[in-house]
Scaffold this motif. Structure first.
Motif, PDB file in Angstrom:
ATOM      1  N   GLY A  61       0.939  -1.398   0.060  1.00  0.00           N
ATOM      2  CA  GLY A  61       0.011  -0.092   0.019  1.00  0.00           C
ATOM      3  C   GLY A  61       0.658   1.355  -0.062  1.00  0.00           C
ATOM      4  N   GLN A  62       1.762   1.019  -0.004  1.00  0.00           N
ATOM      5  CA  GLN A  62       3.051   2.350   0.097  1.00  0.00           C
ATOM      6  C   GLN A  62       3.608   2.461  -1.250  1.00  0.00           C
ATOM      7  N   SER A  63       4.009   3.829  -1.713  1.00  0.00           N
ATOM      8  CA  SER A  63       4.638   4.006  -3.123  1.00  0.00           C
ATOM      9  C   SER A  63       5.474   4.450  -2.737  1.00  0.00           C
ATOM     10  N   GLY A  64       6.541   4.853  -3.782  1.00  0.00           N
ATOM     11  CA  GLY A  64       7.493   5.750  -4.104  1.00  0.00           C
ATOM     12  C   GLY A  64       8.936   4.553  -4.420  1.00  0.00           C
ATOM     13  N   PRO A  65       9.992   4.446  -4.497  1.00  0.00           N
ATOM     14  CA  PRO A  65      11.292   3.898  -5.543  1.00  0.00           C
ATOM     15  C   PRO A  65      11.345   3.279  -4.685  1.00  0.00           C
ATOM     16  N   PHE A  66      11.641   2.696  -3.491  1.00  0.00           N
ATOM     17  CA  PHE A  66      11.604   1.862  -2.035  1.00  0.00           C
ATOM     18  C   PHE A  66      10.757   0.150  -2.191  1.00  0.00           C
ATOM     19  N   ALA A  67       9.405   1.564  -1.617  1.00  0.00           N
ATOM     20  CA  ALA A  67       8.080   0.407  -1.497  1.00  0.00           C
ATOM     21  C   ALA A  67       8.185   0.137  -2.758  1.00  0.00           C
ATOM     22  N   ASP A  68       7.841   0.518  -4.083  1.00  0.00           N
ATOM     23  CA  ASP A  68       7.899  -0.257  -4.929  1.00  0.00           C
ATOM     24  C   ASP A  68       8.960  -1.305  -5.698  1.00  0.00           C
ATOM     25  N   ALA A  69      10.187  -1.262  -5.153  1.00  0.00           N
ATOM     26  CA  ALA A  69      10.888  -2.421  -5.203  1.00  0.00           C
ATOM     27  C   ALA A  69      10.913  -3.131  -4.419  1.00  0.00           C
ATOM     28  N   ILE A  70      10.524  -3.418  -3.443  1.00  0.00           N
ATOM     29  CA  ILE A  70      10.351  -4.111  -2.332  1.00  0.00           C
ATOM     30  C   ILE A  70       9.347  -5.104  -2.302  1.00  0.00           C
ATOM     31  N   ASN A  71       7.968  -4.309  -3.035  1.00  0.00           N
ATOM     32  CA  ASN A  71       6.072  -5.011  -2.706  1.00  0.00           C
ATOM     33  C   ASN A  71       6.740  -5.509  -4.241  1.00  0.00           C
ATOM     34  N   GLY A  72       7.853  -5.026  -5.419  1.00  0.00           N
ATOM     35  CA  GLY A  72       7.354  -6.234  -6.831  1.00  0.00           C
ATOM     36  C   GLY A  72       8.737  -6.934  -6.725  1.00  0.00           C
ATOM     37  N   ILE A  73       9.832  -6.942  -5.978  1.00  0.00           N
ATOM     38  CA  ILE A  73      10.564  -7.999  -6.073  1.00  0.00           C
ATOM     39  C   ILE A  73       9.838  -9.614  -5.746  1.00  0.00           C
ATOM     40  N   ARG A  74      10.442 -10.367  -6.273  1.00  0.00           N
ATOM     41  CA  ARG A  74      10.184 -12.200  -5.476  1.00  0.00           C
ATOM     42  C   ARG A  74      10.910 -12.202  -4.426  1.00  0.00           C
ATOM     43  N   LYS A  75      10.112 -12.778  -3.667  1.00  0.00           N
ATOM     44  CA  LYS A  75      10.838 -12.970  -2.822  1.00  0.00           C
ATOM     45  C   LYS A  75      10.678 -14.176  -1.612  1.00  0.00           C
ATOM     46  N   TYR A  76      11.403 -15.252  -1.504  1.00  0.00           N
ATOM     47  CA  TYR A  76      11.450 -16.215  -0.455  1.00  0.00           C
ATOM     48  C   TYR A  76      11.935 -16.567   0.969  1.00  0.00           C
ATOM     49  N   VAL A  77      10.456 -16.772   1.267  1.00  0.00           N
ATOM     50  CA  VAL A  77      10.624 -17.011   3.184  1.00  0.00           C
ATOM     51  C   VAL A  77      10.883 -18.153   3.527  1.00  0.00           C
ATOM     52  N   ALA A  85       2.674 -16.804   3.189  1.00  0.00           N
ATOM     53  CA  ALA A  85       2.819 -15.791   2.994  1.00  0.00           C
ATOM     54  C   ALA A  85       2.294 -14.905   1.663  1.00  0.00           C
ATOM     55  N   ASP A  86       1.418 -13.322   2.082  1.00  0.00           N
ATOM     56  CA  ASP A  86       0.022 -13.245   1.567  1.00  0.00           C
ATOM     57  C   ASP A  86       0.909 -11.734   1.042  1.00  0.00           C
ATOM     58  N   TRP A  87       2.035 -11.324   1.225  1.00  0.00           N
ATOM     59  CA  TRP A  87       2.869 -10.128   1.161  1.00  0.00           C
ATOM     60  C   TRP A  87       3.275 -10.054  -0.663  1.00  0.00           C
ATOM     61  N   SER A  88       2.609  -9.634  -1.367  1.00  0.00           N
ATOM     62  CA  SER A  88       2.744 -10.150  -3.149  1.00  0.00           C
ATOM     63  C   SER A  88       4.463 -10.249  -3.828  1.00  0.00           C
ATOM     64  N   ASN A  89       4.295 -11.191  -4.140  1.00  0.00           N
ATOM     65  CA  ASN A  89       5.532 -12.036  -4.852  1.00  0.00           C
ATOM     66  C   ASN A  89       6.576 -12.788  -3.902  1.00  0.00           C
ATOM     67  N   ALA A  90       5.876 -13.046  -3.124  1.00  0.00           N
ATOM     68  CA  ALA A  90       6.488 -13.940  -1.419  1.00  0.00           C
ATOM     69  C   ALA A  90       6.184 -15.199  -1.866  1.00  0.00           C
ATOM     70  N   VAL A  91       6.780 -16.357  -1.373  1.00  0.00           N
ATOM     71  CA  VAL A  91       6.383 -17.253  -1.355  1.00  0.00           C
ATOM     72  C   VAL A  91       6.979 -18.309   0.093  1.00  0.00           C
ATOM     73  N   VAL A  92       6.602 -19.390   0.341  1.00  0.00           N
ATOM     74  CA  VAL A  92       7.190 -20.224   2.127  1.00  0.00           C
ATOM     75  C   VAL A  92       7.910 -20.765   1.164  1.00  0.00           C
ATOM     76  N   VAL A  93       9.275 -20.742   2.125  1.00  0.00           N
ATOM     77  CA  VAL A  93      10.342 -22.511   1.037  1.00  0.00           C
ATOM     78  C   VAL A  93      10.544 -22.695   2.537  1.00  0.00           C
ATOM     79  N   ARG A  94       9.767 -24.200   2.624  1.00  0.00           N
ATOM     80  CA  ARG A  94      10.331 -25.313   3.285  1.00  0.00           C
ATOM     81  C   ARG A  94      11.612 -26.106   3.127  1.00  0.00           C
ATOM     82  N   GLY A  95      12.433 -26.877   4.176  1.00  0.00           N
ATOM     83  CA  GLY A  95      12.903 -27.809   3.498  1.00  0.00           C
ATOM     84  C   GLY A  95      14.381 -26.613   4.091  1.00  0.00           C
ATOM     85  N   ASP A  96      15.875 -27.381   3.846  1.00  0.00           N
ATOM     86  CA  ASP A  96      17.159 -26.962   4.422  1.00  0.00           C
ATOM     87  C   ASP A  96      17.177 -25.853   3.203  1.00  0.00           C
TER      88      ASP A  96
END
Length: 178
Positions: A61-77, A85-96
């Motif tokens: 919901g925030q905007s600006g260069p950093f907010a756009d970058a962190i919201n848009g990037i793929r995230k491995y959690v 993980a319901d944040w945009s482009n986030a996926v939970v990784v289980r295992g090692d």
């Protein structure tokens, strides 16, 4: 092969944990521009559950260069306890986490970025998977031992870049290994 970059805030007396309690006065346009550039040059972020739970509620919901970058990037959690993980482009990784990070590095592509130095970072450091360590040394003495790099085996670092921000924060970028 991808490069894993850890970008960590650290106080002058070596404190890593809870930067929200001591680093906030130094968060300015210069900080957000550098953080946004780091993410824009990367393909994905790596994070543990704690970092995810800290960042996920702040940025949607925030905007600006950093907010756009962190919201848009793929995230491995990396988490064994987080349900989803319901944040945009986030996926939970289980295992090692070490094996999964090694696999992601081998895939090729852009950089993989970690913010902060928690359990995931320590594990990746221990297994030689962090290629670049970027420390933003803040001109403040916290005075409380809230975490440090002392849990690690000796890791040679080679300074590749250093600059000072106008607010006194000195950013040092190192390559790991010989």
């Amino acid at each position: 092969m991808r490069t894993v970059i850890e970008s960590t805030l650290i106080s002058a007396d070596g404190v890593l944990n809870d930067p929200g309690s001591w680093a906030m006065p130094y968060f300015n346009e210069e900080f957000t521009a550098e953080a946004a550039a780091l993410l824009q040059d990367a393909d994905a972020m790596l994070m543990g559950r704690g970092t995810y739970e800290d960042l996920a509620p702040r940025w949607p919901g925030q905007s600006g260069p950093f907010a756009d970058a962190i919201n848009g990037i793929r995230k491995y959690v990396f988490s064994s306890t987080l349900e989803d993980a319901d944040w945009s482009n986030a996926v939970v990784v289980r295992g090692d986490a070490v094996k999964e990070t090694a696999r992601l590095k081998e895939e090729g592509g852009g950089d993989l970025v970690l913010f902060g130095h928690g359990r995931l970072s320590r594990s990746l450091f221990e297994h030689g998977l962090v290629d670049v360590l970027r420390l933003a040394v803040h001109p403040v003495v916290v005075g409380e031992p809230l975490g440090s790099f002392t849990e690690h085996r000796r890791t040679p670092l080679r300074l590749v870049e250093s600059h000072a921000r106008q607010n006194g924060v000195v950013v040092q970028t190192y390559r790991t290994g010989e």
